[in-house]
Design a protein around this motif. Structure first.
Motif, short mmCIF file in Angstrom:
data_model
loop_
_atom_site.label_atom_id
_atom_site.label_comp_id
_atom_site.label_asym_id
_atom_site.label_seq_id
_atom_site.Cartn_x
_atom_site.Cartn_y
_atom_site.Cartn_z
N TYR A 44 0.68 -1.21 0.02
CA TYR A 44 -0.01 0.00 0.06
C TYR A 44 0.83 1.44 0.09
O TYR A 44 0.48 2.21 -0.66
CB TYR A 44 -0.75 0.00 1.10
CG TYR A 44 -2.10 -1.08 1.18
CD1 TYR A 44 -2.87 -1.35 -0.07
CD2 TYR A 44 -2.56 -1.71 2.25
CE1 TYR A 44 -3.81 -2.00 -0.14
CE2 TYR A 44 -3.60 -2.64 2.30
CZ TYR A 44 -4.55 -2.86 0.94
OH TYR A 44 -5.38 -3.51 0.75
N GLU A 47 1.97 1.62 -3.40
CA GLU A 47 0.88 2.25 -4.41
C GLU A 47 0.72 3.95 -3.80
O GLU A 47 0.47 4.49 -4.99
CB GLU A 47 -0.50 1.58 -3.86
CG GLU A 47 -0.50 0.09 -4.73
CD GLU A 47 -1.83 -0.70 -4.30
OE1 GLU A 47 -1.74 -1.94 -4.53
OE2 GLU A 47 -2.82 -0.08 -3.64
N LEU A 51 0.55 6.43 -6.70
CA LEU A 51 -0.45 7.79 -6.89
C LEU A 51 -0.51 8.91 -6.88
O LEU A 51 -0.78 9.80 -7.58
CB LEU A 51 -1.56 7.03 -5.79
CG LEU A 51 -2.36 5.64 -6.05
CD1 LEU A 51 -3.19 5.10 -4.66
CD2 LEU A 51 -3.39 5.65 -7.15
N ARG A 272 -4.68 7.28 0.27
CA ARG A 272 -4.64 6.28 -0.77
C ARG A 272 -5.86 6.43 -1.51
O ARG A 272 -6.19 6.60 -2.82
CB ARG A 272 -4.30 4.97 -0.39
CG ARG A 272 -4.52 3.76 -1.63
CD ARG A 272 -4.13 2.30 -0.91
NE ARG A 272 -4.28 1.52 -1.85
CZ ARG A 272 -5.42 0.80 -2.36
NH1 ARG A 272 -6.45 1.18 -1.68
NH2 ARG A 272 -5.37 0.02 -3.31
N GLU A 273 -7.14 6.52 -0.90
CA GLU A 273 -8.40 6.68 -1.42
C GLU A 273 -8.69 7.77 -2.15
O GLU A 273 -9.25 8.03 -3.12
CB GLU A 273 -9.60 6.37 -0.43
CG GLU A 273 -10.84 5.87 -1.16
CD GLU A 273 -10.80 4.60 -1.93
OE1 GLU A 273 -9.87 3.83 -1.92
OE2 GLU A 273 -12.06 4.58 -2.63
N ARG A 276 -6.86 7.74 -5.46
CA ARG A 276 -7.35 6.94 -6.43
C ARG A 276 -8.86 7.65 -6.87
O ARG A 276 -9.01 7.57 -8.04
CB ARG A 276 -8.06 5.40 -5.64
CG ARG A 276 -7.16 4.58 -5.56
CD ARG A 276 -7.37 3.44 -4.63
NE ARG A 276 -8.58 3.16 -4.47
CZ ARG A 276 -9.60 2.48 -5.45
NH1 ARG A 276 -9.06 1.85 -6.44
NH2 ARG A 276 -10.60 2.19 -5.10
N GLU A 280 -9.21 8.64 -10.88
CA GLU A 280 -10.21 7.83 -11.11
C GLU A 280 -11.19 9.02 -12.09
O GLU A 280 -11.72 8.59 -13.33
CB GLU A 280 -11.32 7.05 -10.40
CG GLU A 280 -12.41 6.35 -10.75
CD GLU A 280 -13.15 5.87 -9.64
OE1 GLU A 280 -12.71 4.90 -8.87
OE2 GLU A 280 -14.44 6.12 -9.40
N SER B 2 -3.02 0.84 -11.82
CA SER B 2 -4.42 0.45 -11.12
C SER B 2 -4.38 0.00 -10.03
O SER B 2 -3.13 -0.60 -9.30
CB SER B 2 -5.07 -0.57 -12.04
OG SER B 2 -4.23 -1.94 -11.86
N SER B 3 -5.06 0.37 -8.91
CA SER B 3 -4.97 0.06 -7.68
C SER B 3 -6.58 -0.21 -7.32
O SER B 3 -7.35 0.30 -7.79
CB SER B 3 -4.43 1.39 -6.61
OG SER B 3 -5.21 2.35 -6.94
N SER B 4 -6.67 -1.18 -6.32
CA SER B 4 -7.93 -1.61 -6.14
C SER B 4 -8.57 -1.05 -4.74
O SER B 4 -7.62 -0.50 -3.98
CB SER B 4 -7.92 -3.04 -5.81
OG SER B 4 -7.36 -3.84 -6.96
N GLN B 5 -9.78 -1.17 -4.63
CA GLN B 5 -10.37 -0.57 -3.23
C GLN B 5 -9.62 -1.39 -2.12
O GLN B 5 -9.07 -2.52 -2.38
CB GLN B 5 -11.75 -1.32 -3.15
CG GLN B 5 -12.67 -0.76 -2.12
CD GLN B 5 -14.26 -1.23 -2.37
OE1 GLN B 5 -14.75 -0.77 -3.04
NE2 GLN B 5 -14.65 -2.11 -1.45
#
Lengths: 412, 412
Positions: A44, A47, A51, A272-273, A276, A280, B2-5
């Motif tokens: 994470y 990532e 990100l 992180r969210e 994202r 997105e 790409s990263s996931s929930q």
């Protein structure tokens, strides 16, 4: 004492930030913890680095989180980059310029400032002139300063800094994701942010990115903590903070994974969210959205007969300041907005205290319903306070902006 | 990319911390934000102050949160209390003593240390002798140091400090809520903690409490930020950090509500819930619970034939260190625990690196099922690694501890 289960009142936060967190960010933060060296956790972390490279528009390896509020990111950057006695130039156009100066002074810098009246920004020529006069090692310049709503153009400053051998630091907490920002294209050496504005998260995590030039300066000051020392130490003067020692923080986020603090896992999940969600949507789409809703709010407050503060041509997309009309009690009006309508708008600091309100349209709240509700409520409060205004003038003007955008095929 | 929930793997975190957060803390953290001066927010801040007075067993007004990990709390306390050139005494019995020294040095202190071999603690006489020799302005002493599992007795140190006019700072991050701590009864001037150990929350918020003596020192160094200056400034030397300037942070948490950082609201919600849960259980009951499950884990690892590291009489309730048996690959065993059983146990730092594992029983994970699962899995992993042990010896020994406790009527 007795205290109850947490149950904050429902608020629509339309001030200069923090704003309501995107519910998806809060959901991400409710995920259970893992250990700090668990492969999922270091995954994470990696990532998050990638990100935020996307968010800052950079290829900088050194892109990570500082565990604290946006101000923690500022201090980490400045205290790690500034050796005591170094010359730092801070062009000040609002409260956060004063903050950069203050932190640089505490870091032991010899600080030179230039000041603009609140509501204005600097031209590149003015900044180059100041660089020539002061010969700083570092330029520290805010991009968006919520205290004045101004958005300092940065795109030409990096080249000026490179030409004169100056490191370029900027704070984009208030502007990032709502206004254009390009770390690499603009020659930024260090940039810091926070989650609580256009990124739609809570305060408490500070994304940061450092150019290779900046990393070299920081690495030269590397000193490993005793108790986990590995024998490699830098030659530069040791950074005056352990917590904000970016050389150590880089070792923690890097492949070496040398223990420093215990990463704030829930905040990392949230950061992180935030990234994202932004990527997105697309950064350009997010900026266009902030432009649209900012324009609607601007037209709306003008439609209510309010005078806008500052140089509108350089206003951030995501916040507007309006003069409190004569005869209106500014604090009583804000209180009525909050208590009667559940909507928060902002007060002001320093020279603007008591003179302007600040109204934000940012992150999760850069939405049509949020804009129109705020304008509808503000109309009621202004009328109750005795203001002479056109009924429906705010919502009407904002609606026209939305209709024009739809006619032109703008997103959202 | 790409990263996931977010979807972390299920882990039982039985290392030295962080451990699994109590689900009620994560739920509290998922509450929506309010503005930083919303009456509900300032109300929550006041509640947090009162709740942590209960947690620290103090009546100190100056009880609040520093927005960062536990290390941020340490640095805020030390950098705010230590004027450059001041003498600081740090008795070191593990990694975090080294950290206190390091932060004090960076704060400009003249630091004197005393060192104990890892696995031992200091006597009050040894500390008094060192104070007489060094005449420090401040004593900085860790209570529980997870690097060695030792719990330094503090109850007699405060009186010694008062007798010699020394300020007494302690870090209780690893020990608080699992071992006795009494800020006022023990004469503590400054204490800092974190949420990620026995309090059952995530890292990222650092509760702190300051005595009136400590507050006076800090207030003497008060300098208000430019841009929001109010004309009142202290005479002491300015604190070298803005973010960790407790004089300013006190003004933010105090009735003045002078803006400093933007409070990390979600972390505050979490910190509030950690304290509520602890006080609801009762601190004494929580300590008894940590004693019980710590004793069961201790008996269990001994029942598996493992040798315990350090002075058991001074071990914290919530963590035990065991020598890695000859012939067992310590990292491979930890990896098997994690990958095959989903259970994390801890490695070690410095002189113990590669020699001991550290196993925690803290906060939400100070539970019978967590203890027995860990022992059952460890037995399998040790046997697979070729250890010669009694089948069921770990779970059996722990179960005896639980049966004895039940027979004696102990809670849980």
């Amino acid at each position: 004492m007795s205290s109850s289960q947490i149950n904050p009142p429902p608020r629509l936060l339309m001030g200069p930030g923090p704003i309501n967190a995107d519910p998806r960010v809060l959901r991400a933060m409710s995920a259970q913890l893992v250990g700090q060296y668990d492969p999922s956790m270091t995954g994470y972390m990696n990532e998050v680095m990638e990100l935020y490279r996307g968010v800052f528009k950079t290829t900088n390896d050194a892109t990570l989180l500082v565990d604290g509020t946006s101000r923690a990111g500022i201090e980490a950057a400045l205290i790690s980059l500034i050796e005591p006695g170094a010359k730092v130039l801070v062009p000040i156009f609002g409260r956060f310029g004063h903050l950069l100066k203050e932190i640089a002074v505490r870091a032991g810098a010899e600080v030179a400032v230039r000041e603009k009246a609140w509501g204005q920004v600097f031209t590149p020529e003015e900044i180059e002139q100041a660089i020539l006069e002061e010969q700083p090692a570092l330029l520290a310049l805010v991009q968006g300063d919520t205290s004045t709503t101004m958005n300092q153009p940065l795109q030409d400053i990096g080249a000026i800094c490179r030409a004169h051998g100056v490191l370029f630091y900027t704070d984009v907490t208030a502007s990032l994701a709502g206004n254009e920002f390009r770390a690499d294209d603009w020659g930024i050496d260090a940039v810091t942010a926070g989650l609580q504005k256009c990124l739609g998260g809570p305060s408490g995590s500070a994304p940061i990115s450092l150019s290779e030039r900046a990393v070299q300066v920081i690495r030269s000051r590397r000193h490993v903590e005793e108790g986990i020392a590995d024998g490699t130490q830098g030659r530069g003067r040791r950074i005056a903070s352990n917590y904000f020692d970016l050389a150590m923080i880089l070792d923690y986020w890097g492949p070496q994974r040398l223990n420093h603090h215990t990463e704030a896992t829930s905040m990392l999940y949230g950061a992180r969210e935030c990234a994202r969600l932004l990527l997105e949507e697309g950064i350009d789409a997010a900026i266009t959205r902030h432009q649209l809703h900012g324009a609607a709010m601007l037209a709306g407050v003008q439609g209510l007969g309010l005078n806008v503060f500052g140089d509108i041509a350089h206003k951030m997309n995501n916040v507007v300041a309006v003069h409190i009309p004569d005869g209106i009690d500014g604090d009583a009006a804000r209180q009525a907005m909050l208590e009667d309508f559940g909507i928060e708008i902002g007060t002001s600091f320093g020279p603007l205290h008591g003179k302007v309100w600040r109204i934000g349209t940012m992150g999760y709240n850069a939405r049509k319903d949020a804009v129109l509700l705020t304008l509808a409520a503000l109309e009621q409060v202004l009328r109750a306070g005795g203001a002479d205004l056109t009924p429906g003038g705010g919502v009407g003007a904002a609606t026209e902006v939305y209709q024009d955008a739809t006619a032109q095929g703008s997103p959202r």
